[in-house]
Design a protein around this motif. Sequence first.
Motif, mmCIF file in Angstrom:
data_model
loop_
_atom_site.group_PDB
_atom_site.id
_atom_site.type_symbol
_atom_site.label_atom_id
_atom_site.label_comp_id
_atom_site.label_asym_id
_atom_site.label_seq_id
_atom_site.Cartn_x
_atom_site.Cartn_y
_atom_site.Cartn_z
ATOM 1 N N GLU A 63 15.815 -5.346 -0.991
ATOM 2 C CA GLU A 63 15.856 -4.382 -2.084
ATOM 3 C C GLU A 63 14.491 -4.235 -2.766
ATOM 4 O O GLU A 63 13.964 -3.121 -2.914
ATOM 5 C CB GLU A 63 16.916 -4.798 -3.104
ATOM 6 N N GLN A 64 13.903 -5.343 -3.174
ATOM 7 C CA GLN A 64 12.592 -5.276 -3.829
ATOM 8 C C GLN A 64 11.468 -4.846 -2.875
ATOM 9 O O GLN A 64 10.631 -4.011 -3.249
ATOM 10 C CB GLN A 64 12.272 -6.633 -4.464
ATOM 11 N N PRO A 65 11.408 -5.380 -1.628
ATOM 12 C CA PRO A 65 10.394 -4.864 -0.702
ATOM 13 C C PRO A 65 10.533 -3.370 -0.427
ATOM 14 O O PRO A 65 9.532 -2.671 -0.262
ATOM 15 C CB PRO A 65 10.630 -5.687 0.576
ATOM 16 N N LEU A 66 11.774 -2.860 -0.401
ATOM 17 C CA LEU A 66 11.964 -1.441 -0.153
ATOM 18 C C LEU A 66 11.459 -0.600 -1.325
ATOM 19 O O LEU A 66 10.868 0.479 -1.122
ATOM 20 C CB LEU A 66 13.449 -1.164 0.089
ATOM 21 N N ASN A 67 11.674 -1.078 -2.550
ATOM 22 C CA ASN A 67 11.134 -0.370 -3.715
ATOM 23 C C ASN A 67 9.612 -0.308 -3.662
ATOM 24 O O ASN A 67 9.009 0.733 -3.943
ATOM 25 C CB ASN A 67 11.580 -1.062 -5.007
ATOM 26 N N ALA A 68 8.994 -1.429 -3.297
ATOM 27 C CA ALA A 68 7.535 -1.431 -3.190
ATOM 28 C C ALA A 68 7.061 -0.577 -2.023
ATOM 29 O O ALA A 68 5.984 0.031 -2.084
ATOM 30 C CB ALA A 68 7.042 -2.868 -3.023
ATOM 31 N N PHE A 69 7.860 -0.471 -0.955
ATOM 32 C CA PHE A 69 7.457 0.306 0.223
ATOM 33 C C PHE A 69 7.302 1.784 -0.116
ATOM 34 O O PHE A 69 6.371 2.451 0.366
ATOM 35 C CB PHE A 69 8.487 0.122 1.339
ATOM 36 N N PHE A 70 8.196 2.338 -0.932
ATOM 37 C CA PHE A 70 8.083 3.757 -1.294
ATOM 38 C C PHE A 70 6.795 4.029 -2.060
ATOM 39 O O PHE A 70 6.143 5.060 -1.867
ATOM 40 C CB PHE A 70 9.300 4.188 -2.114
ATOM 41 N N ALA A 71 6.424 3.106 -2.941
ATOM 42 C CA ALA A 71 5.165 3.285 -3.678
ATOM 43 C C ALA A 71 3.961 3.195 -2.733
ATOM 44 O O ALA A 71 3.025 4.011 -2.818
ATOM 45 C CB ALA A 71 5.055 2.241 -4.774
ATOM 46 N N ILE A 72 3.970 2.229 -1.816
ATOM 47 C CA ILE A 72 2.875 2.091 -0.848
ATOM 48 C C ILE A 72 2.816 3.307 0.072
ATOM 49 O O ILE A 72 1.736 3.821 0.400
ATOM 50 C CB ILE A 72 3.057 0.798 -0.035
ATOM 51 N N LEU A 73 3.989 3.831 0.485
ATOM 52 C CA LEU A 73 4.023 5.004 1.351
ATOM 53 C C LEU A 73 3.482 6.233 0.627
ATOM 54 O O LEU A 73 2.769 7.060 1.221
ATOM 55 C CB LEU A 73 5.467 5.250 1.808
ATOM 56 N N GLY A 74 3.797 6.335 -0.662
ATOM 57 C CA GLY A 74 3.243 7.447 -1.436
ATOM 58 C C GLY A 74 1.735 7.375 -1.552
ATOM 59 O O GLY A 74 1.040 8.393 -1.423
ATOM 60 N N ILE A 75 1.209 6.165 -1.778
ATOM 61 C CA ILE A 75 -0.247 6.008 -1.855
ATOM 62 C C ILE A 75 -0.886 6.332 -0.511
ATOM 63 O O ILE A 75 -1.932 7.011 -0.440
ATOM 64 C CB ILE A 75 -0.590 4.574 -2.296
ATOM 65 N N TYR A 76 -0.249 5.915 0.584
ATOM 66 C CA TYR A 76 -0.818 6.138 1.919
ATOM 67 C C TYR A 76 -0.878 7.632 2.253
ATOM 68 O O TYR A 76 -1.917 8.153 2.695
ATOM 69 C CB TYR A 76 0.018 5.392 2.949
ATOM 70 N N PHE A 77 0.198 8.372 2.024
ATOM 71 C CA PHE A 77 0.201 9.801 2.317
ATOM 72 C C PHE A 77 -0.705 10.567 1.362
ATOM 73 O O PHE A 77 -1.335 11.568 1.746
ATOM 74 C CB PHE A 77 1.624 10.344 2.259
ATOM 75 N N ALA A 78 -0.784 10.132 0.125
ATOM 76 C CA ALA A 78 -1.661 10.805 -0.833
ATOM 77 C C ALA A 78 -3.124 10.652 -0.439
ATOM 78 O O ALA A 78 -3.900 11.603 -0.495
ATOM 79 C CB ALA A 78 -1.410 10.243 -2.232
ATOM 80 N N LEU A 79 -3.523 9.445 -0.021
ATOM 81 C CA LEU A 79 -4.912 9.228 0.409
ATOM 82 C C LEU A 79 -5.206 9.907 1.744
ATOM 83 O O LEU A 79 -6.330 10.358 1.993
ATOM 84 C CB LEU A 79 -5.199 7.729 0.504
ATOM 85 N N ASN A 80 -4.200 10.007 2.607
ATOM 86 C CA ASN A 80 -4.402 10.696 3.882
ATOM 87 C C ASN A 80 -4.622 12.185 3.690
ATOM 88 O O ASN A 80 -5.276 12.840 4.520
ATOM 89 C CB ASN A 80 -3.195 10.473 4.808
ATOM 90 N N PHE A 81 -4.055 12.732 2.634
ATOM 91 C CA PHE A 81 -4.242 14.151 2.376
ATOM 92 C C PHE A 81 -5.676 14.470 1.980
ATOM 93 O O PHE A 81 -6.145 15.592 2.171
ATOM 94 C CB PHE A 81 -3.274 14.617 1.283
ATOM 95 N N LEU A 82 -6.386 13.490 1.417
ATOM 96 C CA LEU A 82 -7.768 13.701 1.025
ATOM 97 C C LEU A 82 -8.674 13.738 2.243
ATOM 98 O O LEU A 82 -8.324 13.282 3.323
ATOM 99 C CB LEU A 82 -8.217 12.587 0.070
ATOM 100 N N SER A 83 -9.820 14.261 2.060
ATOM 101 C CA SER A 83 -10.807 14.320 3.144
ATOM 102 C C SER A 83 -11.513 12.975 3.240
ATOM 103 O O SER A 83 -12.582 12.756 2.658
ATOM 104 C CB SER A 83 -11.814 15.445 2.884
ATOM 105 N N VAL A 84 -10.894 12.037 3.953
ATOM 106 C CA VAL A 84 -11.433 10.690 4.074
ATOM 107 C C VAL A 84 -12.165 10.580 5.403
ATOM 108 O O VAL A 84 -11.666 11.035 6.448
ATOM 109 C CB VAL A 84 -10.298 9.643 3.994
ATOM 110 N N THR A 85 -13.348 10.023 5.369
ATOM 111 C CA THR A 85 -14.131 9.877 6.599
ATOM 112 C C THR A 85 -13.486 8.845 7.516
ATOM 113 O O THR A 85 -12.651 8.044 7.094
ATOM 114 C CB THR A 85 -15.568 9.455 6.259
ATOM 115 N N ASP A 86 -13.898 8.816 8.785
ATOM 116 C CA ASP A 86 -13.262 7.975 9.799
ATOM 117 C C ASP A 86 -13.298 6.489 9.475
ATOM 118 O O ASP A 86 -12.272 5.816 9.607
ATOM 119 C CB ASP A 86 -13.910 8.238 11.167
#
Length: 375
Positions: A63-86
């Motif tokens: 339960e607690q790892p899953l709650n943290a996973f949604f926050a980590i997944l949001g950070i990951y997709f948000a940063l991927n949307f930016l123009s990040v170099t290789d």
Amino acid sequence: MLEQYLGFIDTEQWWWEWSISLLIFLGFLLFRKFFTQRTFKLILRYTQTHRIEMIHSVLRSFEQPLNAFFAILGIYFALNFLSVTDPYAVTLHKGYKSVVFALIAWGFYNLSGTSSVLLNKIGEKLHFELDQILIPFLSKILRVLVIALAAVVILDQWNYQVGGFIAGLGLGGLAISLAARDTLSNIFGGIVIITEKPFSLGDWIETPSVEGVVEDISIRSTRIRTFAQGLVTVPNSTLANEPITNWTRMGRRRITFHLGVMYNTPREKLKRCVDRIRDMLENHPEISKETLFVHFDRFNDSSLDIFLYFFTKTTVWGEWLQIKEEINFKIMEILEEEGVSIAFPSRSIYFENPLKTSVNQPEGQGQNRGEHGKS
């Protein structure tokens, strides 16, 4: 430096990308809130109502790892949307995978706890009964393995030489084992205690070194609470090599003593007392009938001794004391009705020749009496 960087990019596009990234992150947070408060709780309620213990335990652990996973997944997709170099994109991807592995390990760490039904299910599958000592012991071993495997997987993600690390641990473990033979003997002693199961948590045990109630057993030692409320930590190697009396597992509790009556007790009265005490014990509802002895046993120094040996059905100390008190009062009643007295330690001394005694009158006593008479 920030001004130089902003000079090479479109400021309007930069603000647009960061805004969309922030919205993506907030969207995942809102979805997490909806999922945990609605969907996840419904699943938990369903598994608990229908008594699907294993699935319910797994969901609770994650339960607690899953709650943290949604926050980590949001950070990951948000940063991927930016123009990040290789180079930064590769680092971001490795960091995301490392965090996911850590969250999975967190869930399995919770699942291997002592309150989880995982260990009981494993015991049922293997047709092996797990008691209250074995479950904490296996739980600690499983948690150490989960942490070690998670560390190896995460280090491998960052291109560390895991094989050399494991080999180094093997050589280091060999050196440590040579320097810590006592610790290893305690570990093997704990394994012996767990496999043979001479006691469980909460049992009252007695050894040549300690007596009390078992509170906990770890890999190295066992903690025992004495009746004086002291906490004694005994190395497992010591317990494994000592005779252990488990008073909790006794089926009956013994009462035995000698009852001494006076030497001038007539034979008929002594026999009646023995028979009446035996009949009283045989008809008592709390006394076991399997092993019961009441006999005139011996001619002691200052008493005629009746031997009593019997067992109570209960093993609870408080109830045992009450039954013993009741038996003692009934024995006193029988002796009083038969006119038999309990003997006390005494010794008679006989002289071969009669002793001559005389009373010496103190000097002046007659003179004083004469003087008083004259007056």
